[in-house]
Design a protein around this motif. Structure first.
Motif, PDB file in Angstrom:
ATOM      1  N   LEU A 214      45.033 115.813  64.553  1.00  0.00           N
ATOM      2  CA  LEU A 214      46.221 116.563  64.974  1.00  0.00           C
ATOM      3  C   LEU A 214      45.823 117.832  65.729  1.00  0.00           C
ATOM      4  N   LEU A 215      44.774 118.477  65.261  1.00  0.00           N
ATOM      5  CA  LEU A 215      44.269 119.684  65.920  1.00  0.00           C
ATOM      6  C   LEU A 215      43.829 119.365  67.346  1.00  0.00           C
ATOM      7  N   GLY A 276      56.165 106.332  70.039  1.00  0.00           N
ATOM      8  CA  GLY A 276      56.590 105.894  71.364  1.00  0.00           C
ATOM      9  C   GLY A 276      56.694 107.055  72.334  1.00  0.00           C
ATOM     10  N   LEU A 277      57.281 108.160  71.865  1.00  0.00           N
ATOM     11  CA  LEU A 277      57.398 109.349  72.704  1.00  0.00           C
ATOM     12  C   LEU A 277      56.026 109.947  73.011  1.00  0.00           C
ATOM     13  N   LEU A 278      55.151 109.956  72.012  1.00  0.00           N
ATOM     14  CA  LEU A 278      53.808 110.498  72.215  1.00  0.00           C
ATOM     15  C   LEU A 278      53.051 109.703  73.270  1.00  0.00           C
ATOM     16  N   ALA A 279      53.085 108.380  73.156  1.00  0.00           N
ATOM     17  CA  ALA A 279      52.373 107.536  74.120  1.00  0.00           C
ATOM     18  C   ALA A 279      52.940 107.716  75.524  1.00  0.00           C
ATOM     19  N   THR A 280      54.270 107.788  75.619  1.00  0.00           N
ATOM     20  CA  THR A 280      54.903 107.994  76.925  1.00  0.00           C
ATOM     21  C   THR A 280      54.454 109.300  77.554  1.00  0.00           C
ATOM     22  N   ILE A 373      41.379 111.819  81.863  1.00  0.00           N
ATOM     23  CA  ILE A 373      40.570 111.080  80.884  1.00  0.00           C
ATOM     24  C   ILE A 373      40.929 111.499  79.463  1.00  0.00           C
ATOM     25  N   ALA A 374      41.080 112.804  79.234  1.00  0.00           N
ATOM     26  CA  ALA A 374      41.408 113.298  77.893  1.00  0.00           C
ATOM     27  C   ALA A 374      42.769 112.781  77.433  1.00  0.00           C
ATOM     28  N   SER A 375      43.745 112.768  78.329  1.00  0.00           N
ATOM     29  CA  SER A 375      45.089 112.302  77.966  1.00  0.00           C
ATOM     30  C   SER A 375      45.077 110.833  77.568  1.00  0.00           C
ATOM     31  N   LEU A 381      44.574 108.304  69.265  1.00  0.00           N
ATOM     32  CA  LEU A 381      45.046 109.073  68.113  1.00  0.00           C
ATOM     33  C   LEU A 381      46.545 108.895  67.907  1.00  0.00           C
ATOM     34  N   ALA A 382      47.309 108.909  69.012  1.00  0.00           N
ATOM     35  CA  ALA A 382      48.771 108.900  68.916  1.00  0.00           C
ATOM     36  C   ALA A 382      49.296 107.676  68.179  1.00  0.00           C
ATOM     37  N   ILE A 383      48.693 106.511  68.402  1.00  0.00           N
ATOM     38  CA  ILE A 383      49.213 105.287  67.785  1.00  0.00           C
ATOM     39  C   ILE A 383      49.000 105.280  66.275  1.00  0.00           C
ATOM     40  N   ARG A 384      48.213 106.211  65.763  1.00  0.00           N
ATOM     41  CA  ARG A 384      47.965 106.262  64.322  1.00  0.00           C
ATOM     42  C   ARG A 384      48.927 107.197  63.586  1.00  0.00           C
TER      43      ARG A 384
END
Length: 408
Positions: A214-215, A276-280, A373-375, A381-384
């Motif tokens: 998260l950090l 879903g919002l995070l991945a978008t 690349i970082a995004s 991480l987001a899918i977890r």
């Protein structure tokens, strides 16, 4: 707003929004003023980056010590002190026409912001209960609106009053917001000063892997925000656009960002699973930076609007997801401070890296590529971050706390 009668809750919400409007203009106004700062204060690209990186670093350090800040100042008074420090730091800039004065005022701006950001999330959770996610989204939106106003008015104010007065002018709204906060928050619920050492609610977050993911997530999201504020205007000025047009592009970016964050505040309750919002948001961040690399001048308003949408989603979501993990207001506030602390330190390196690359190669394409690349990497991480994982996190934290030695 379960803890308040409606009128009192609205007044308190207004106080929060007015304060948060003052958390970015002193930083966002730097980008459109780069030419004047470079010419009259002798500051190069790395120095310009430091005017953004120093406040962000201070935010990180303030967040790390949020528990001690809350203990020493209390939430209500501490937030007022933070607003006063921002006002003083901005006023100082009226007489700081050299790099040392600018760096000092940047550190003080960061300190004031750090105190407010360390204390407000827990205060919001304590006072707004079930509406916390929406209020956090509005709080984040107001931060972005402040950035839009700061960047959008900088060039015009400079033409009217000069660059030093432009930077100093943000002391006035900071004073007004602080005074209003003192009036509106008098009857709110907040944790006061305490001579008692911070107890088990200051949990060993660093011992759980989720805390670090998260950090890192917050650091990348905030880094994208700070990078855009610091370097979008100078980037387009370097490509030959007029200073006013480059400033307008940054304003468009931040306005779109604010509108997106406002939309998010209205619909966030429909998305208990935030993935879903995070991945978008992450995919849009990558797409927008790719546009800045391959076609920055073909459709500049589309490129910055796309970046505005992506950051408008990612920045508030990175706070909301951290708050989702815990129910206790103080513990959630301390946890969010831990996430923001390390995240802001990571984010402070992003504009600094951009300035270093610009000095070395006279080109910002390399930092756009790194952020792309970082995004994309953050998708892993987001899918977890599923709602079910929040329960596992609370169980893991409880188990670690049971094993901790009791305070003397």
């Amino acid at each position: 707003m379960s803890q308040h009668a409606k009128p009192a809750g609205i007044l308190l919400l207004l106080a929060i929004l007015l304060l948060s409007l003052n958390l970015r203009p002193a930083i966002a106004a730097i980008g459109p003023l780069v030419q004047s700062i470079s010419q009259f204060a002798g500051v190069k690209s790395v120095g310009i980056s430091l005017l953004t990186s120093i406040p962000v670093l201070m935010m990180g350090l303030g967040a790390i010590y949020a528990g001690r800040i809350r203990q020493a100042l209390g939430e209500g008074g501490g937030i007022a002190i933070g607003g006063a420090v921002i006002a003083i730091a901005c006023l100082m800039r009226l007489w700081t026409d050299n790099s040392y004065g600018l760096f000092t005022s940047a550190a003080l701006v960061g300190l004031g912001i750090a105190v407010i950001q360390a204390l407000l999330p827990g205060f919001i959770k304590r006072n707004f209960g079930a509406s916390t996610s929406s209020v956090i989204a509005l709080y984040s939106n107001s931060i972005v609106v402040g950035a839009a106003i700061g960047s959008g008015t900088a060039s015009w104010l400079e033409d009217q009053f000069g660059w030093l007065s432009t930077l100093a002018s943000w002391s006035l709204p900071a004073v007004a917001a602080t005074v209003y906060w003192l009036l509106a928050s008098r009857r709110s619920q907040y944790e006061g000063r305490s001579s008692v050492q911070v107890t088990a609610r200051s949990a060993p977050f660093w011992r759980i892997g989720r805390c670090w993911s998260l950090l890192l997530f917050f650091g990348i999201g905030t880094g994208a925000f700070m990078l855009a504020m610091a370097w979008i205007s100078p980037f387009y000025i370097g490509l030959g656009l007029a200073k006013g047009t480059a400033g307008l592009l940054l304003s468009v970016l931040t306005i779109v960002e604010a509108l997106t964050a406002l939309w998010l505040s209205l619909v966030i309750g429909r998305f208990p699973d935030r993935r879903g919002l995070l991945a978008t948001s992450l995919l849009l961040v990558a797409a927008s930076y790719v546009m800045l690399i391959v076609a920055p001048l073909q459709a500049p308003y589309i490129a910055v609007s796309l970046l505005g949408v992506s950051i408008g989603l990612l920045f508030p979501l990175s706070i909301i997801v951290a708050m989702d993990h815990l129910k206790d207001p103080t513990l959630a506030g301390n946890f969010t401070a831990f996430v923001q602390g390390g995240g802001f330190i990571i984010a402070s390196l992003v504009p600094l890296t951009a300035g270093s690359l610009r000095d070395a190669f006279n080109d910002l394409s390399y930092i756009w590529l790194l952020m792309t690349i970082a995004s994309l990497g953050m998708l892993v991480l987001a899918i977890r971050f599923s709602p079910a994982s929040y329960q596992r996190f609370q169980q893991d934290l409880a188990e670690i706390q049971v094993g901790e030695p009791k305070p003397a």
